[in-house]
Motif scaffolding. Sequence first.
Motif, PDB file in Angstrom:
ATOM      1  N   ASP A   1       0.832  -1.208   0.000  1.00 59.85           N
ATOM      2  CA  ASP A   1       0.000   0.000   0.000  1.00 59.85           C
ATOM      3  C   ASP A   1       0.869   1.261   0.000  1.00 59.85           C
ATOM      4  O   ASP A   1       0.613   2.202  -0.756  1.00 59.85           O
ATOM      5  CB  ASP A   1      -0.909  -0.021   1.227  1.00 59.85           C
ATOM      6  CG  ASP A   1      -1.844   1.171   1.265  1.00 59.85           C
ATOM      7  OD1 ASP A   1      -2.786   1.221   0.471  1.00 59.85           O
ATOM      8  OD2 ASP A   1      -1.598   2.080   2.099  1.00 59.85           O
ATOM      9  N   LYS A   2       1.902   1.275   0.820  1.00 60.44           N
ATOM     10  CA  LYS A   2       2.792   2.434   0.929  1.00 60.44           C
ATOM     11  C   LYS A   2       3.491   2.717  -0.400  1.00 60.44           C
ATOM     12  O   LYS A   2       3.556   3.867  -0.848  1.00 60.44           O
ATOM     13  CB  LYS A   2       3.815   2.171   2.033  1.00 60.44           C
ATOM     14  CG  LYS A   2       4.804   3.313   2.268  1.00 60.44           C
ATOM     15  CD  LYS A   2       5.752   2.932   3.404  1.00 60.44           C
ATOM     16  CE  LYS A   2       6.789   4.016   3.662  1.00 60.44           C
ATOM     17  NZ  LYS A   2       7.708   3.628   4.788  1.00 60.44           N
TER      18      LYS A   2
ATOM     19  N   ASP B   1      -5.329 -10.476  -3.905  1.00 58.56           N
ATOM     20  CA  ASP B   1      -6.442  -9.544  -4.069  1.00 58.56           C
ATOM     21  C   ASP B   1      -6.018  -8.119  -3.729  1.00 58.56           C
ATOM     22  O   ASP B   1      -6.410  -7.161  -4.408  1.00 58.56           O
ATOM     23  CB  ASP B   1      -7.615  -9.967  -3.191  1.00 58.56           C
ATOM     24  CG  ASP B   1      -8.223 -11.296  -3.627  1.00 58.56           C
ATOM     25  OD1 ASP B   1      -7.943 -11.734  -4.761  1.00 58.56           O
ATOM     26  OD2 ASP B   1      -8.964 -11.892  -2.820  1.00 58.56           O
ATOM     27  N   SER B   2      -5.213  -7.964  -2.685  1.00 54.81           N
ATOM     28  CA  SER B   2      -4.749  -6.635  -2.291  1.00 54.81           C
ATOM     29  C   SER B   2      -3.859  -6.026  -3.373  1.00 54.81           C
ATOM     30  O   SER B   2      -4.005  -4.849  -3.733  1.00 54.81           O
ATOM     31  CB  SER B   2      -4.002  -6.731  -0.966  1.00 54.81           C
ATOM     32  OG  SER B   2      -3.506  -5.466  -0.573  1.00 54.81           O
ATOM     33  N   LEU B   3      -2.939  -6.813  -3.909  1.00 54.88           N
ATOM     34  CA  LEU B   3      -2.018  -6.312  -4.932  1.00 54.88           C
ATOM     35  C   LEU B   3      -2.772  -5.918  -6.204  1.00 54.88           C
ATOM     36  O   LEU B   3      -2.451  -4.917  -6.851  1.00 54.88           O
ATOM     37  CB  LEU B   3      -0.956  -7.368  -5.245  1.00 54.88           C
ATOM     38  CG  LEU B   3       0.048  -7.648  -4.119  1.00 54.88           C
ATOM     39  CD1 LEU B   3       0.877  -8.888  -4.447  1.00 54.88           C
ATOM     40  CD2 LEU B   3       0.961  -6.448  -3.896  1.00 54.88           C
ATOM     41  N   ARG B   4      -3.756  -6.697  -6.568  1.00 53.21           N
ATOM     42  CA  ARG B   4      -4.548  -6.366  -7.756  1.00 53.21           C
ATOM     43  C   ARG B   4      -5.329  -5.075  -7.547  1.00 53.21           C
ATOM     44  O   ARG B   4      -5.405  -4.238  -8.447  1.00 53.21           O
ATOM     45  CB  ARG B   4      -5.485  -7.528  -8.080  1.00 53.21           C
ATOM     46  CG  ARG B   4      -4.781  -8.718  -8.716  1.00 53.21           C
ATOM     47  CD  ARG B   4      -5.729  -9.886  -8.950  1.00 53.21           C
ATOM     48  NE  ARG B   4      -5.092 -10.957  -9.716  1.00 53.21           N
ATOM     49  CZ  ARG B   4      -5.627 -12.154  -9.909  1.00 53.21           C
ATOM     50  NH1 ARG B   4      -6.818 -12.450  -9.379  1.00 53.21           N
ATOM     51  NH2 ARG B   4      -4.987 -13.066 -10.616  1.00 53.21           N
ATOM     52  N   THR B   5      -5.893  -4.907  -6.378  1.00 49.80           N
ATOM     53  CA  THR B   5      -6.630  -3.680  -6.075  1.00 49.80           C
ATOM     54  C   THR B   5      -5.722  -2.465  -6.147  1.00 49.80           C
ATOM     55  O   THR B   5      -6.133  -1.387  -6.600  1.00 49.80           O
ATOM     56  CB  THR B   5      -7.269  -3.778  -4.680  1.00 49.80           C
ATOM     57  OG1 THR B   5      -8.192  -4.871  -4.653  1.00 49.80           O
ATOM     58  CG2 THR B   5      -7.997  -2.492  -4.315  1.00 49.80           C
ATOM     59  N   LEU B   6      -4.467  -2.631  -5.732  1.00 47.35           N
ATOM     60  CA  LEU B   6      -3.506  -1.529  -5.717  1.00 47.35           C
ATOM     61  C   LEU B   6      -2.878  -1.275  -7.088  1.00 47.35           C
ATOM     62  O   LEU B   6      -2.129  -0.304  -7.245  1.00 47.35           O
ATOM     63  CB  LEU B   6      -2.405  -1.820  -4.695  1.00 47.35           C
ATOM     64  CG  LEU B   6      -2.836  -1.790  -3.229  1.00 47.35           C
ATOM     65  CD1 LEU B   6      -1.734  -2.368  -2.333  1.00 47.35           C
ATOM     66  CD2 LEU B   6      -3.195  -0.371  -2.792  1.00 47.35           C
ATOM     67  N   GLY B   7      -3.150  -2.120  -8.070  1.00 49.74           N
ATOM     68  CA  GLY B   7      -2.688  -1.865  -9.430  1.00 49.74           C
ATOM     69  C   GLY B   7      -1.317  -2.408  -9.772  1.00 49.74           C
ATOM     70  O   GLY B   7      -0.685  -1.943 -10.738  1.00 49.74           O
TER      71      GLY B   7
ATOM     72  N   THR C   1       1.555 -11.333 -11.843  1.00 49.60           N
ATOM     73  CA  THR C   1       1.205 -12.611 -12.452  1.00 49.60           C
ATOM     74  C   THR C   1       0.971 -13.593 -11.316  1.00 49.60           C
ATOM     75  O   THR C   1       1.904 -13.919 -10.574  1.00 49.60           O
ATOM     76  CB  THR C   1       2.325 -13.126 -13.367  1.00 49.60           C
ATOM     77  OG1 THR C   1       2.552 -12.179 -14.421  1.00 49.60           O
ATOM     78  CG2 THR C   1       1.960 -14.471 -13.972  1.00 49.60           C
ATOM     79  N   TYR C   2      -0.262 -14.013 -11.155  1.00 48.03           N
ATOM     80  CA  TYR C   2      -0.614 -14.927 -10.069  1.00 48.03           C
ATOM     81  C   TYR C   2      -1.093 -16.246 -10.658  1.00 48.03           C
ATOM     82  O   TYR C   2      -1.912 -16.266 -11.581  1.00 48.03           O
ATOM     83  CB  TYR C   2      -1.719 -14.338  -9.194  1.00 48.03           C
ATOM     84  CG  TYR C   2      -2.190 -15.299  -8.119  1.00 48.03           C
ATOM     85  CD1 TYR C   2      -1.520 -15.373  -6.904  1.00 48.03           C
ATOM     86  CD2 TYR C   2      -3.261 -16.160  -8.342  1.00 48.03           C
ATOM     87  CE1 TYR C   2      -1.933 -16.268  -5.917  1.00 48.03           C
ATOM     88  CE2 TYR C   2      -3.676 -17.060  -7.368  1.00 48.03           C
ATOM     89  CZ  TYR C   2      -3.000 -17.106  -6.166  1.00 48.03           C
ATOM     90  OH  TYR C   2      -3.404 -18.001  -5.199  1.00 48.03           O
TER      91      TYR C   2
ATOM     92  N   LYS D   1       7.645  -5.732 -10.966  1.00 50.34           N
ATOM     93  CA  LYS D   1       6.856  -6.828 -11.509  1.00 50.34           C
ATOM     94  C   LYS D   1       6.838  -7.944 -10.475  1.00 50.34           C
ATOM     95  O   LYS D   1       7.861  -8.247  -9.860  1.00 50.34           O
ATOM     96  CB  LYS D   1       7.471  -7.340 -12.820  1.00 50.34           C
ATOM     97  CG  LYS D   1       7.340  -6.394 -13.988  1.00 50.34           C
ATOM     98  CD  LYS D   1       8.049  -6.934 -15.207  1.00 50.34           C
ATOM     99  CE  LYS D   1       7.488  -8.270 -15.675  1.00 50.34           C
ATOM    100  NZ  LYS D   1       6.096  -8.161 -16.202  1.00 50.34           N
ATOM    101  N   LEU D   2       5.677  -8.549 -10.282  1.00 57.60           N
ATOM    102  CA  LEU D   2       5.514  -9.555  -9.246  1.00 57.60           C
ATOM    103  C   LEU D   2       4.966 -10.853  -9.836  1.00 57.60           C
ATOM    104  O   LEU D   2       4.119 -10.832 -10.734  1.00 57.60           O
ATOM    105  CB  LEU D   2       4.547  -9.067  -8.167  1.00 57.60           C
ATOM    106  CG  LEU D   2       4.849  -7.728  -7.488  1.00 57.60           C
ATOM    107  CD1 LEU D   2       3.729  -7.378  -6.520  1.00 57.60           C
ATOM    108  CD2 LEU D   2       6.186  -7.777  -6.760  1.00 57.60           C
ATOM    109  N   TYR D   3       5.458 -11.968  -9.303  1.00 61.60           N
ATOM    110  CA  TYR D   3       4.914 -13.283  -9.640  1.00 61.60           C
ATOM    111  C   TYR D   3       4.642 -14.016  -8.332  1.00 61.60           C
ATOM    112  O   TYR D   3       5.479 -14.011  -7.423  1.00 61.60           O
ATOM    113  CB  TYR D   3       5.900 -14.092 -10.492  1.00 61.60           C
ATOM    114  CG  TYR D   3       5.438 -15.521 -10.752  1.00 61.60           C
ATOM    115  CD1 TYR D   3       4.708 -15.819 -11.896  1.00 61.60           C
ATOM    116  CD2 TYR D   3       5.711 -16.540  -9.843  1.00 61.60           C
ATOM    117  CE1 TYR D   3       4.267 -17.116 -12.142  1.00 61.60           C
ATOM    118  CE2 TYR D   3       5.269 -17.839 -10.074  1.00 61.60           C
ATOM    119  CZ  TYR D   3       4.553 -18.119 -11.226  1.00 61.60           C
ATOM    120  OH  TYR D   3       4.110 -19.404 -11.457  1.00 61.60           O
TER     121      TYR D   3
END
Length: 259
Positions: free
Chosen positions: A190-191, A221-227, A231-232, A201-203
């Motif tokens: 969030d920060k 879900d949190s990471l997707r909401t934060l934009g 890749t999950y 980039k995250l996997y």
Amino acid sequence: MALLHVNYFSNVLGMCMNMDVILPQQTKGQIGMEGAVNSTSYPTLYLLHGMSDDHTIWQRRTSIERYVSDMGIAVVMPTVHLGWYTDMVHGRKYWTFISEELPAICRSFFPNLSDKREETFAAGLSMGGYGALKLGLRAGDTFGAVASLSGAVDIATFFDSYTNDSLFFDIFGSKERATGSDDDLFALADKLARSGKPLPKLYMWCGTEDPLYADNAKLRDSLRTLGYDLTYEESAGNHSWTYWDEKIQTVLRWLPLGK
């Protein structure tokens, strides 16, 4: 490929440490494989271990050297003990070590390692998945892409699960102190998202039978909401090397090499 076993001293930790390092090598005539060097500057993957393991585990449980032989990348596998990639409340400064000192040491020992953010990666399993994501979310100036396999992504869960274990209190202090801090992946994500700085980039992968599955789905879900560029993936599987051996190969294909 060249495999080096490195014993060195950490000023941050005040002790001798170990790491294994795979370096690209142009080779011919090796039975079953060929080594490749694609440039004079090597993209570098810091490959992190879990709670019960050390710097040797990725070589003992997978064929990581064979997997990267034709990729032209370096792989650094350090020991971080049970430090949870964190500056402990009562103990050693493992976060400062892994995020600052180790990359500097590696680049001084091996000048061909790239110092570019977009060519510096981290990946890990379980505790190492936590460490890799933490490097991406908190040391984004150094690490441009990070991957977690069955990551221990919610430290609050471990306080709830290990209420009689002093380890987590020595590392994080208390559940209340850790929650919302720079050791909390949810708070870090969030920060960083609100900071305006480049996002890594995250996997993430986790097996649906893994006891950490619910925590991974929550962070997803949190990471997707934060934009985040996330890749999950999930599939049947538990907390075991049967799946991590397969999925580290997926991570290697996912790495943004030459992009």
